[in-house]
Design an enzyme around this catalytic site. Sequence first.
Site, PDB file in Angstrom:
ATOM      1  N   SER A  43       0.843  -1.205   0.000  1.00 27.09           N
ATOM      2  CA  SER A  43       0.000   0.000   0.000  1.00 27.09           C
ATOM      3  C   SER A  43       0.876   1.253   0.000  1.00 27.09           C
ATOM      4  CB  SER A  43      -0.952  -0.042   1.197  1.00 27.09           C
ATOM      5  OG  SER A  43      -1.976   0.906   1.057  1.00 27.09           O
ATOM      6  N   ASP A 173      -6.014  -3.405  -2.230  1.00 27.34           N
ATOM      7  CA  ASP A 173      -4.882  -3.187  -1.335  1.00 27.34           C
ATOM      8  C   ASP A 173      -4.266  -4.488  -0.809  1.00 27.34           C
ATOM      9  OD1 ASP A 173      -3.243  -2.356   0.860  1.00 27.34           O
ATOM     10  OD2 ASP A 173      -4.478  -0.558   1.093  1.00 27.34           O
TER      11      ASP A 173
END
Length: 314
Positions: A43, A173
Amino acid sequence: MRRILSIDGGGIKGVFPASFLASIEDATGRNVSEYFDLIVGTSTGGIIALGLGMGMSAKDILNFYQDWGPSIFGGNRHFRFLRSLFRAKYDPLPLKKALTNVFGDRKLGESRKRLVIPSLNIETGEVHVWKTSHHPRLQRDYKCKVVEVALSTAAAPTFFPTYVADSGTPLIDGGMWANNPIAVATVEAIGILGWPANQIQILSLGCTTPLLDVNWGRSHSLGKFGWADKIANVFLVAQTFSAHGMALHLVKDRQQVTRISPLIASKRFELDSAREIPSLRGLGDFEARKALPDIRDIFFNAPVEEEFTPFHTL
């Protein structure tokens, strides 16, 4: 000795590891990427890893957060709340614009470092891990755009919509399974790259670790609404400690793993609190000043001995 840098996910809290690394650069006079053989990030940590791989200094990456963070996590607060009830909280276009401004059309194959960037295929539930071509079997990802890799690993559910890759694969993510990617990094080093378990040193940077409010958990039987604003932190903290524990079991000596992620009050820093950028920057600098005397000889005494040469090139 092989040196590995692992960086957690955490939205705007990525300012903390970026500031930490920028402070290390100020002390050593070199880009921090020069000291590591493998960089793994999820991320926001993936964005930092990509920046380092593309030759950016940590200071440049810190400036990226300061310059673009407010627009990425901007907009009317009341509207954002109403929008988040039915759709992703933020429009991904400001993030894409920011990433494109920095990386342009550059490809993963241009990385100067071995990179591993986790994401998740929401269609199948299988992990999707982007990698540079640091093994003969890694024959595709190096042709992909850096912006695509960054948008997929940062597509945090409820914050940003699912990212659909050029191949048509819907990705979200990597923090859904590897917010702290230290276990991924250790497996890559030992299992894929074949580095001896006793010949690696890992610097694992979190984006701060919130203390859990244990009173509600042990005193109440909570339903959906009770858990709604708490479950994410519980999940992230649990995954962080489990990944760290797995890494410790894979290496030969616990001293081979250094973890830096200061404990902070619950909800002190949120994933999208751009107003806290100055505080996160200060915290990163403070923690670097504390840590450097202990970690300098381990990680920052000299650049890596062997430059990365990919098996497949553009």
